[in-house]
Design an enzyme around this catalytic site. Structure first.
Site, PDB file in Angstrom:
ATOM      1  N   GLY A 178       0.787  -0.896   0.132  1.00 37.88           N
ATOM      2  CA  GLY A 178       0.001  -0.002   0.066  1.00 37.88           C
ATOM      3  C   GLY A 178       0.971   1.135   0.306  1.00 37.88           C
ATOM      4  O   GLY A 178       1.918   0.938   0.463  1.00 37.88           O
ATOM      5  N   GLN A 194       3.064  10.166   1.363  1.00 34.83           N
ATOM      6  CA  GLN A 194       4.223   9.527   0.872  1.00 34.83           C
ATOM      7  C   GLN A 194       4.807   9.578  -0.359  1.00 34.83           C
ATOM      8  O   GLN A 194       6.887   9.379   0.039  1.00 34.83           O
ATOM      9  CB  GLN A 194       4.104   7.740   1.399  1.00 34.83           C
ATOM     10  CG  GLN A 194       2.833   7.561   2.618  1.00 34.83           C
ATOM     11  CD  GLN A 194       3.207   5.949   3.171  1.00 34.83           C
ATOM     12  OE1 GLN A 194       2.181   5.066   2.291  1.00 34.83           O
ATOM     13  NE2 GLN A 194       4.404   4.717   3.037  1.00 34.83           N
ATOM     14  N   CYS A 205       6.011  -0.173   7.014  1.00 35.60           N
ATOM     15  CA  CYS A 205       5.572   1.326   6.240  1.00 35.60           C
ATOM     16  C   CYS A 205       6.365   1.617   5.635  1.00 35.60           C
ATOM     17  O   CYS A 205       8.044   1.568   5.655  1.00 35.60           O
ATOM     18  CB  CYS A 205       5.155   2.070   7.441  1.00 35.60           C
ATOM     19  SG  CYS A 205       4.103   3.230   6.550  1.00 35.60           S
ATOM     20  N   LEU A 206       7.018   1.702   4.342  1.00 37.46           N
ATOM     21  CA  LEU A 206       7.383   2.267   3.705  1.00 37.46           C
ATOM     22  C   LEU A 206       8.299   3.540   3.770  1.00 37.46           C
ATOM     23  O   LEU A 206       9.635   3.641   3.663  1.00 37.46           O
ATOM     24  CB  LEU A 206       6.956   2.159   1.835  1.00 37.46           C
ATOM     25  CG  LEU A 206       6.568   1.301   1.246  1.00 37.46           C
ATOM     26  CD1 LEU A 206       5.831   1.061  -0.159  1.00 37.46           C
ATOM     27  CD2 LEU A 206       7.922   0.323   0.637  1.00 37.46           C
ATOM     28  N   HIS A 260      -4.418   1.661   7.571  1.00 33.03           N
ATOM     29  CA  HIS A 260      -3.043   1.932   7.363  1.00 33.03           C
ATOM     30  C   HIS A 260      -2.924   3.255   6.668  1.00 33.03           C
ATOM     31  O   HIS A 260      -2.484   4.055   6.364  1.00 33.03           O
ATOM     32  CB  HIS A 260      -1.683   0.974   7.324  1.00 33.03           C
ATOM     33  CG  HIS A 260      -0.181   0.788   7.295  1.00 33.03           C
ATOM     34  ND1 HIS A 260       0.312   0.755   7.821  1.00 33.03           N
ATOM     35  CD2 HIS A 260       0.059   2.069   6.096  1.00 33.03           C
ATOM     36  CE1 HIS A 260       1.378   0.984   7.822  1.00 33.03           C
ATOM     37  NE2 HIS A 260       1.625   2.390   7.052  1.00 33.03           N
ATOM     38  N   GLU A 261      -3.349   2.990   5.269  1.00 36.86           N
ATOM     39  CA  GLU A 261      -3.780   4.121   4.359  1.00 36.86           C
ATOM     40  C   GLU A 261      -3.759   4.470   4.694  1.00 36.86           C
ATOM     41  O   GLU A 261      -4.015   6.356   4.238  1.00 36.86           O
ATOM     42  CB  GLU A 261      -3.311   3.157   3.265  1.00 36.86           C
ATOM     43  CG  GLU A 261      -2.317   2.327   2.575  1.00 36.86           C
ATOM     44  CD  GLU A 261      -0.743   2.409   2.602  1.00 36.86           C
ATOM     45  OE1 GLU A 261      -0.541   3.580   2.812  1.00 36.86           O
ATOM     46  OE2 GLU A 261      -0.351   1.199   3.233  1.00 36.86           O
ATOM     47  N   HIS A 311      -2.497   7.284   6.666  1.00 41.54           N
ATOM     48  CA  HIS A 311      -1.790   8.488   6.411  1.00 41.54           C
ATOM     49  C   HIS A 311      -2.095  10.035   6.358  1.00 41.54           C
ATOM     50  O   HIS A 311      -1.541  10.438   6.051  1.00 41.54           O
ATOM     51  CB  HIS A 311      -0.873   7.556   4.995  1.00 41.54           C
ATOM     52  CG  HIS A 311       0.412   7.067   5.575  1.00 41.54           C
ATOM     53  ND1 HIS A 311       1.830   6.806   6.146  1.00 41.54           N
ATOM     54  CD2 HIS A 311       0.249   5.759   5.135  1.00 41.54           C
ATOM     55  CE1 HIS A 311       1.839   6.002   6.583  1.00 41.54           C
ATOM     56  NE2 HIS A 311       2.016   4.954   5.587  1.00 41.54           N
TER      57      HIS A 311
HETATM   58 NI    NI Z   1       2.575   3.431   5.861  1.00 41.89          NI
END
Ligand code: NI
Length: 172
Positions: free
Chosen positions: A46, A51, A93-94, A135-136, A139
């Site tokens: 995701g 991000q 998480c990226l 999660h997304e 963000h």
């Molecule tokens: Ni993330």
């Protein structure tokens, strides 16, 4: 298509609240394509627009298992309508590289969003997909998964993450 640079914690842009997408135009469609490419290249399951430094409410997801065909989902202005249950699975998480921790989430959620054609989609998500939506969407509100940790685990995270960042510096 182009890969976008993924911002890493503690970049202040990751703490901003993103704005709703007013119109799904070519710019949004290009952003969505770039985000999908960036997510697959990372690789991740995701990615949210903030991000990659764009403060718009847009996320991409692909929670297909490795033995399944890709299932790319692009969600514009996504929201969680309701949720049920509780699970405690490890997340990463990226934007928080090399760090993983268990987070309490709801394993069943009902979500609503616009697809890239501007149609309203309402669907139930379960398991990993449900967690990924939570999660997304976090963000889009400037929230990171580490914010859900207890204060003790958060201070451990900060110490460990500092070391991770120092190691990355040495690798450069
Ligand atoms: Ni993330």
């Amino acid at each position: 298509m182009a890969l976008r640079r993924i911002l890493h914690y503690p970049d202040p842009l990751l703490r901003q609240v993103s704005q709703p997408v007013a119109e799904i135009d070519d710019e949004i469609r290009e952003l969505a394509r770039d985000m999908a490419e960036t997510m697959y290249a990372a690789p991740g399951v995701g990615l949210a627009a903030p991000q990659v430094g764009v403060l718009k409410r847009l996320i991409v997801l692909d929670c297909a298992r490795q033995d399944e065909a890709p299932q790319l989902m692009t969600a514009v202005n996504p929201e969680i309508l309701e949720g049920a249950g509780e699970i405690n699975e490890e997340e990463g998480c990226l934007s928080v590289p090399s760090y993983y921790a268990r987070v309490v989430r709801q394993p069943e959620v009902r979500v609503r969003f616009l697809n890239l054609d501007g149609a309203v989609v309402e669907m139930n998500a379960e398991g990993l997909l449900a967690v990924a939506f939570q999660h997304e969407i976090d963000h889009l509100n400037g929230v990171l998964f580490v914010d859900h940790l207890s204060s003790l685990k958060k201070s451990l995270f900060k110490k460990k993450y500092k070391k991770i960042l120092e190691q990355k510096q040495e690798e450069l």
